[in-house]
Design an enzyme around this catalytic site. Sequence first.
Site, PDB file in Angstrom:
ATOM      1  N   ARG A  17       0.797  -1.228   0.000  1.00 17.64           N
ATOM      2  CA  ARG A  17       0.000   0.000   0.000  1.00 17.64           C
ATOM      3  C   ARG A  17       0.832   1.283   0.000  1.00 17.64           C
ATOM      4  O   ARG A  17       0.589   2.187  -0.806  1.00 17.64           O
ATOM      5  CB  ARG A  17      -0.919   0.061   1.242  1.00 17.64           C
ATOM      6  N   THR A  18       1.780   1.362   0.916  1.00 22.49           N
ATOM      7  CA  THR A  18       2.457   2.656   1.068  1.00 22.49           C
ATOM      8  C   THR A  18       3.249   2.998  -0.190  1.00 22.49           C
ATOM      9  O   THR A  18       3.148   4.099  -0.731  1.00 22.49           O
ATOM     10  CB  THR A  18       3.363   2.637   2.315  1.00 22.49           C
ATOM     11  N   LYS A  50      25.582  -3.249  -0.833  1.00 16.91           N
ATOM     12  CA  LYS A  50      27.055  -3.183  -0.880  1.00 16.91           C
ATOM     13  C   LYS A  50      27.602  -2.409   0.310  1.00 16.91           C
ATOM     14  O   LYS A  50      28.792  -2.124   0.372  1.00 16.91           O
ATOM     15  CB  LYS A  50      27.495  -2.479  -2.169  1.00 16.91           C
ATOM     16  N   ARG A  82      11.005   3.969   3.529  1.00 18.57           N
ATOM     17  CA  ARG A  82      10.642   2.973   4.562  1.00 18.57           C
ATOM     18  C   ARG A  82      11.903   2.228   4.951  1.00 18.57           C
ATOM     19  O   ARG A  82      12.678   1.814   4.070  1.00 18.57           O
ATOM     20  CB  ARG A  82       9.585   1.998   4.048  1.00 18.57           C
ATOM     21  N   HIS A 111       4.632   5.867  11.627  1.00 18.47           N
ATOM     22  CA  HIS A 111       4.179   5.714  10.237  1.00 18.47           C
ATOM     23  C   HIS A 111       3.243   6.888   9.946  1.00 18.47           C
ATOM     24  O   HIS A 111       2.022   6.731   9.863  1.00 18.47           O
ATOM     25  CB  HIS A 111       3.461   4.366  10.096  1.00 18.47           C
TER      26      HIS A 111
HETATM   27  N1   CP Z   1      -0.382   0.013   5.805  1.00 11.01           N
HETATM   28  C1   CP Z   1       0.841  -0.234   5.273  1.00 11.01           C
HETATM   29  O1   CP Z   1       1.849   0.387   5.643  1.00 11.01           O
HETATM   30  O2   CP Z   1       0.823  -1.216   4.334  1.00 11.01           O
HETATM   31  P1   CP Z   1       2.090  -1.710   3.495  1.00 11.01           P
HETATM   32  O3   CP Z   1       3.041  -2.358   4.476  1.00 11.01           O
HETATM   33  O4   CP Z   1       1.567  -2.651   2.468  1.00 11.01           O
HETATM   34  O5   CP Z   1       2.732  -0.498   2.907  1.00 11.01           O
END
Ligand code: CP
Length: 308
Positions: free
Chosen positions: A54-55, A83, A104, A132
């Site tokens: 999703r993100t 590396k 992320r 998040h």
């Molecule tokens: N909600 C969320 O962060 O989903 P993903 O891990 O799929 O990005």
Amino acid sequence: MLKGKHLIDPMDLSLEQLDQIFNLADDIIKNPKDYMEVCKGKILATLFYEPSTRTRLSFESAMHRLGGSVVGFSSAGSSSAAKGESVADTVKTIACYADICAMRHPKEGAPKVASLKSDIPVINAGDGGHQHPTQTLTDLLTIRSLKGRLNDFTIGLCGDLKFGRTVHSLIKALSRYSNIKFILISPEELKIPDYIKEEVLIKKDIQFKEVERIEEVIGELDILYMTRVQRERFFNEEDYVRLKDSYILDKKKLKNAKQDMIVLHPLPRVNEISVEIDDDPRACYFKQVKYGMFVRMALIMKLLGVEK
Ligand code: CP
């Protein structure tokens, strides 16, 4: 003024700035054609050192829908991190190619480190078990759209409250709105970290209680926010297996819920929400996914300082 800012923690945004983002997202939802070219010539980099559906894809769809382009990687193994390159060097490099980036990382604080070295806005797309913030923007826009307000409700947060970064960010963000009561539903081992309890809930004198069983409290809730027990955050498989099925929301449990309660989940789910309730009008987690893309469109526009 949001142009050029980083988004690392949900508290980086004032309530006024949140409103600006949500109002813009509302307008994008109503008039998507008006925004099809606003980011033409701009590039988003998605730096994902940890898996995501999703993100990452909502960020990428958001930029494409704004007329911009996207570069990036979806795992540390396919970048020069494999590396031994540092996050700081990677982000300095990316800043030569892109106008904005979303990162992320499994390590708490990695996007913050990146932001200190970056000439372009860095968005924290999830750092370990920490924060998040763009999931929180998604959650807030969903609540605002479906309940019509961001105050005066009781929210139950259920599942892995210890490692769940979405829950940590959401509590911080909601703590600034009035008359929110939190019911924290988790097994003893996955209770909310003390720093959230002490520095947010107790410090701000916010009503909350901790319970172990969802059945005890489901009738009190206006919002039920389910979360996954995250295998990747456990130190041993035995603990994960023991706790993974602690909560499974099904038709039987939902029977005692209010008719206008909404069920949210940041997703992915494993089995903590039975698919048998997906068609229940209270199940709003796929609507939430869509709000996530619109709110990221609004965020990208604000951080880049582009307008309709
Ligand atoms: N909600 C969320 O962060 O989903 P993903 O891990 O799929 O990005």
